[in-house]
Write a protein that holds these residues in place. Structure first.
Motif, short mmCIF file in Angstrom:
data_model
loop_
_atom_site.label_atom_id
_atom_site.label_comp_id
_atom_site.label_asym_id
_atom_site.label_seq_id
_atom_site.Cartn_x
_atom_site.Cartn_y
_atom_site.Cartn_z
N ALA A 199 0.81 -1.22 0.00
CA ALA A 199 0.00 0.00 0.00
C ALA A 199 0.84 1.27 0.00
N ASP A 200 2.05 1.23 0.57
CA ASP A 200 2.88 2.44 0.61
C ASP A 200 3.13 2.99 -0.79
N CYS A 201 3.25 2.11 -1.75
CA CYS A 201 3.51 2.56 -3.13
C CYS A 201 2.25 2.53 -4.00
N HIS A 202 1.49 1.44 -3.91
CA HIS A 202 0.34 1.31 -4.81
C HIS A 202 -0.94 1.88 -4.21
N GLY A 203 -0.90 2.33 -2.93
CA GLY A 203 -2.07 2.92 -2.27
C GLY A 203 -3.06 1.87 -1.81
N MET A 204 -3.76 2.16 -0.70
CA MET A 204 -4.82 1.24 -0.27
C MET A 204 -5.91 1.18 -1.34
N ASP A 205 -6.03 2.26 -2.12
CA ASP A 205 -7.05 2.28 -3.18
C ASP A 205 -6.57 1.57 -4.45
N TYR A 229 11.71 4.05 -10.89
CA TYR A 229 11.57 3.51 -9.53
C TYR A 229 11.51 1.98 -9.62
N GLY A 281 -2.10 3.37 -7.32
CA GLY A 281 -0.71 3.69 -7.60
C GLY A 281 -0.44 5.17 -7.64
N VAL A 282 0.70 5.53 -8.21
CA VAL A 282 1.07 6.93 -8.41
C VAL A 282 1.41 7.05 -9.89
N VAL A 291 4.79 6.53 -11.78
CA VAL A 291 5.83 6.15 -10.82
C VAL A 291 5.60 4.69 -10.40
N TYR A 292 4.45 4.47 -9.75
CA TYR A 292 4.07 3.12 -9.36
C TYR A 292 2.76 2.78 -10.06
#
Lengths: 252, 429
Positions: free
Chosen positions: B332-338, B383, B341-342, B345-346
């Motif tokens: 989740a830190d990179c891809h988000g709980m939702d 990344y 992603g970003v 980037v991710y």
């Protein structure tokens, strides 16, 4: 008579109440976001594929078979190894996959990033070996085995065993599993260099029991704080002529 | 009457034997006319043609197969794994002894266009002549001129590692009758020039169908399933459906997303990884903006796909809770709980075809292997994702991947620990 508005400050209670309302409003306005947090634009953030095994500062995995220490290794050496993983001259499937997509320029930045990390060495767990084996290990590291033409480790890796800039790696702060695995890899050609490669020659001259002894003794050393590879100029004795690093300390 | 019937039978057998001989006999060396030879020789010195050939060879990604790892570009020496055994990619530098130094252009053209070697022997279709046949003769000449401009490298080809009966070349005659029809790309006058350029690149030199269309058990590309996705034989990755329309693997992708991914390796909708990362790094990042736009225009015209409607109401796997915990902890830190992603980037996991593709291979292997998106001129410092092969057990990875495949808008089948175990041991290269 002029009527001037009374310049009274708001009662303290009102101020507190107002502030409270504003704060709660602000809190309520902050969405409890499920979105990923902002991504730091740093090399540290970019190389999580490396640090998840090699430690957040390249200090190495505490696990004897985990990623070896990278911090403080000479940048030239690290870059050369990354290139070898790309070309298949050095084999370890997870590393080969991770470095596959990277450009020489990016590899150089990553190598320099880990080379400049300054993090204390730590002593790693050593399998229980007898005192006799430890003594044999020490003998080999400091004096080699002239009867088999095995040079002492410190004749190339430096009297402090921490290597030299820019290419010679140190051999302390590494696990027993890693060191012994590398010596075996030199023998099985799963770790190679542009020939003639000295470590392949040396590893092939060693007895298997000596690989065990050297690895145990090296892993058992507690490297003093603040140890770094020495500058190339600190080398007093020339490297053997057949060494791949050459007398200049740079790969020919 | 009886003897007459026997004669008919003998005649019929003779006819079959003659037909088989005609079909199997090597076509032999091509005769060379002196005029043609002079024309070819002049073309090989044309610097503008060589330059164009370099670009076309890059679009065709010839070097990817014809270069050994860590070896000289185009000098061969690489074994290409297929379900039928390993096929060596030959040296295509102009070395007279071990490369194509003695080839004439019409021989090169016959290989590219008809899938036949210098002696007229049928070539193994791991050389993608099923696609390259669409390349125009002018483009083939440019590529030939470029290859001839390379420094000759003396490197003999590796021996074939094909298993019996696939090592018998005449067996290819039947295969070719089933799956191969030579023919240069014919532009569709009803479509724009840009669309036609995109179709030419995708179907021809780009040879996208070779991975992005499912193959049958004989290794033939299934007809009428153009770019609808398939498992890549022997590589153990899944090349997704490329339709951007309803039900497609790239549903909702804008032309710009396709251009971004092919040019930089990253887009707002997904990142290139596995074999596609190689393709972007070696080939598509070098395409001109006009060609990238043409490819995107063509891909956007692929038809909508029938939604694979789940017969039973979608049920979440029993391991969802464990998968959710692992996701929160590791992903989740990179891809988000939702799961979004970003952008660039991710990659998002929500609605990502590489997460929901039918086999589950891509998600499993991405979690096992981690790695970087390709470093490209447009995105030089990508990344990365940690490899989880050592950190997580097979059961944990199965739970995690199942969670990802069944969360947000994703509705794909669960994956099992056995599948994770299988792919844990597939080679990374």
């Amino acid at each position: 008579m002029t009527i001037s508005a009374p310049r009274r400050s708001l009662p303290r209670a009102v101020v507190v109440l107002l502030a409270f309302c504003l704060c709660t409003a602000a809190l309520a306005a902050t969405p409890q976001s499920d979105a990923a947090p902002p991504v730091p634009d740093t090399l540290q953030q970019r190389v999580v594929a490396c640090t998840s095994c090699h430690g957040s500062q390249g200090e190495g995995s505490p696990d004897s078979l985990g990623g070896p220490r990278l911090a403080g290794k000479p940048a030239g050496y690290l870059l050369q190894q990354l290139a070898y993983f790309q070309s298949g001259q050095r084999q370890h499937a997870p590393m080969e996959y991770v470095v596959r997509q990277l450009s020489p320029a990016y590899l150089r930045q990553i190598a320099e990033y880990f080379a400049k990390q300054d993090v204390p060495y730590r002593k790693l767990a050593v399998p229980a070996v007898s005192e006799e084996i430890m003594r044999r290990g020490e003998e080999l590291v400091l004096h080699g085995d002239p009867s088999r033409a095995v040079p002492a480790c410190d004749s190339c890796h430096g009297a402090r065993l921490t290597g030299f800039e820019p290419m010679m790696p140190g051999v302390l702060g590494l696990s027993y599993g890693y060191i012994s695995q590398q010596l075996v890899s030199w023998r099985t050609h799963t770790r190679a260099a542009e020939g003639p490669y000295c470590m392949g020659v040396v590893a092939n001259r060693m007895r298997e029991s000596d690989i065990n002894a050297v690895s145990a003794w090296l892993a058992n050393q507690t490297p003093p704080v603040g140890m770094h590879p020495q500058p190339a100029s600190a080398r007093t004795e020339p490297l053997p002529g057949w060494c791949v690093m050459g007398s200049s300390g740079v790969t020919p | 009457m009886n003897s007459l019937r026997r004669w008919w039978w003998v005649l019929a057998m003779l006819a079959v034997v003659v037909a088989v001989w005609l079909a199997l006999r090597p076509a032999g060396r091509l005769p060379a006319s002196p005029g043609q030879r002079d024309a070819d020789a002049a073309a090989l010195k044309d610097l503008a043609l060589i330059k164009r050939g370099a670009y076309l060879a890059t679009i065709g990604d010839c070097a990817a197969c014809h270069t050994a790892r860590g070896g000289q570009p185009y000098a061969g020496g690489r074994l290409l794994a297929t379900p039928f055994g390993d096929v060596p990619a030959p040296n295509i530098t102009p070395d007279p002894a071990t490369g194509i130094g003695q080839w004439r252009f019409d021989e090169f053209w016959r290989a590219l266009h008809r899938g036949e070697g210098r002696q007229g022997e049928p070539l193994y279709p791991v050389f993608s002549y099923t696609s390259f046949t669409k390349v125009t003769r002018a483009d083939a000449l440019a590529i030939f001129a470029y290859l001839n401009s390379l420094r000759p490298v003396n490197q003999p080809d590796l021996p074939s590692g094909l298993d019996f009966p696939y090592n018998v070349r005449s067996g290819l005659v039947a295969w070719r009758a089933l799956y191969f029809k030579p023919g240069v790309f014919k532009p569709d006058p009803a479509k724009t020039a840009e669309w036609n350029r995109g179709a030419y690149l995708v179907q021809g030199l780009g040879h996208c169908n070779e991975c992005h269309t499912e193959r049958d058990s004989l290794g033939g590309i299934k007809k009428d399933q153009h770019l609808s996705g398939g498992q890549i034989p022997a590589l153990d990755w899944y090349a997704p459906d490329l339709s951007t329309q309803a039900g497609g693997g790239l549903a909702g992708w804008r032309a710009q997303d396709i251009v971004d991914l092919l040019k930089t390796g990253q887009s707002a909708r997904g990142a290139a990884f596995g074999p596609m990362a190689d393709v972007v790094r070696l080939s598509t990042q070098h395409l001109t903006d006009a060609d990238l736009q043409a490819v995107a225009t063509y891909l956007q015209s692929l038809p909508p796909r029938a939604a694979a409607a789940p017969a039973a109401p979608f049920a979440r796997a029993a391991s969802a809770e464990q998968g959710g915990k692992l996701y929160a902890q590791h992903c989740a830190d990179c891809h988000g709980m939702d799961g979004n992603g970003v952008a660039a980037v991710y990659p998002p996991l929500n609605g990502n075809t590489s997460v929901t593709e039918p086999s589950g291979i891509n998600a499993i292997r991405s979690v096992l292997l981690g790695g970087f998106a390709p470093a490209t001129a447009g995105y030089p410092m990508p990344y990365s994702m940690p490899p989880f092969a050592r950190q997580l057990s097979e059961a944990e990875i199965a739970a995690l991947v199942t969670y990802i495949r069944q969360s947000w808008s994703n509705q794909a089948d669960a994956v099992q620990p056995d599948e994770v175990r299988l792919y844990r041991h597939t080679p990374a290269d």
